[in-house]
Design a protein around this motif. Structure first.
Motif, PDB file in Angstrom:
ATOM      1  N   LEU A 290       0.813  -1.217   0.000  1.00  0.00           N
ATOM      2  CA  LEU A 290       0.000   0.000   0.000  1.00  0.00           C
ATOM      3  C   LEU A 290       0.846   1.268   0.000  1.00  0.00           C
TER       4      LEU A 290
ATOM      5  N   THR B  12      -2.341   5.321  -3.002  1.00  0.00           N
ATOM      6  CA  THR B  12      -2.653   4.413  -1.892  1.00  0.00           C
ATOM      7  C   THR B  12      -2.131   4.965  -0.566  1.00  0.00           C
TER       8      THR B  12
ATOM      9  N   LEU C 255      -8.368   2.220   3.066  1.00  0.00           N
ATOM     10  CA  LEU C 255      -7.933   0.836   2.879  1.00  0.00           C
ATOM     11  C   LEU C 255      -7.663   0.100   4.190  1.00  0.00           C
TER      12      LEU C 255
ATOM     13  N   LEU D  45     -11.596  -1.045  -2.012  1.00  0.00           N
ATOM     14  CA  LEU D  45     -11.365  -1.525  -3.376  1.00  0.00           C
ATOM     15  C   LEU D  45     -12.245  -0.807  -4.395  1.00  0.00           C
TER      16      LEU D  45
ATOM     17  N   GLN E 158      -9.322   4.760  -7.060  1.00  0.00           N
ATOM     18  CA  GLN E 158      -8.586   3.553  -7.475  1.00  0.00           C
ATOM     19  C   GLN E 158      -8.367   3.558  -8.991  1.00  0.00           C
TER      20      GLN E 158
ATOM     21  N   THR F  86      -3.465   0.735  -8.868  1.00  0.00           N
ATOM     22  CA  THR F  86      -3.721   0.737  -7.423  1.00  0.00           C
ATOM     23  C   THR F  86      -4.694  -0.373  -7.030  1.00  0.00           C
ATOM     24  N   SER F  87      -5.657  -0.681  -7.887  1.00  0.00           N
ATOM     25  CA  SER F  87      -6.574  -1.771  -7.539  1.00  0.00           C
ATOM     26  C   SER F  87      -5.847  -3.116  -7.562  1.00  0.00           C
TER      27      SER F  87
ATOM     28  N   THR G  30      -3.752  -3.202  -4.361  1.00  0.00           N
ATOM     29  CA  THR G  30      -4.651  -3.345  -3.213  1.00  0.00           C
ATOM     30  C   THR G  30      -5.167  -4.776  -3.123  1.00  0.00           C
TER      31      THR G  30
END
Length: 146
Positions: free
Chosen positions: A34, A40, A47, A60, A65, A69-70, A73
């Motif tokens: 992260l 993030t 998160l 999520l 996002q 980044t998704s 994550t």
């Protein structure tokens, strides 16, 4: 351990200390991942719930996002709890095929090593001793028999 930049390293160390879990491989992998992007890091409270000491799955689906980044994550949540989505359809987005298709791959491997330190402690073990075929070999089958 490798870090993407100073902000990544500071985020990682600060959040591991903040949770008082310096020896916990789950949180080490989580905060390592992260901390990889500014997005993030900036949205860490979407998160992770520090008060309840748990991930926030709804993070999520936040509007900030991106594809990258998704992915990170998802991997962070998976390494933290084994989470693979709400349905069988979601599970495919947690596979290496979808997760590792980005420029953060070396850091993803580093997070896996953090999560599974006993398996990653010595990657030069004898079982890793694969020897490729000789370049000028006339008969690849002879190589296999040796």
């Amino acid at each position: 351990m490798i870090f993407k930049d100073l902000a990544h390293e500071q985020f990682y160390e600060g959040n591991v200390i903040r949770t008082h879990r310096q020896h916990d491989p789950y949180r080490k992998a989580l905060f390592y991942l992260l901390g990889l992007t500014e997005d993030t890091r900036r949205n860490i409270n979407d998160l992770y719930n520090f008060k309840e000491d748990s991930i926030r799955l709804e993070g999520l689906n936040e509007g900030w996002q991106t594809g990258t980044t998704s992915r990170l994550t998802r991997l962070a949540f998976n390494l933290y709890t084994g989470y693979t989505g709400e349905s069988e359809e979601d599970a495919r987005y947690y596979s290496p095929y979808y997760l590792f298709d980005n420029g953060l791959l070396p850091y993803f491997f580093e997070a896996v090593k953090l999560r599974y330190p006993s398996y990653a402690s010595d990657l030069s073990q004898s079982w890793v001793g694969f020897q490729p075929f000789a370049v000028n070999s006339n008969d690849a089958w002879n190589e296999l028999e040796q």
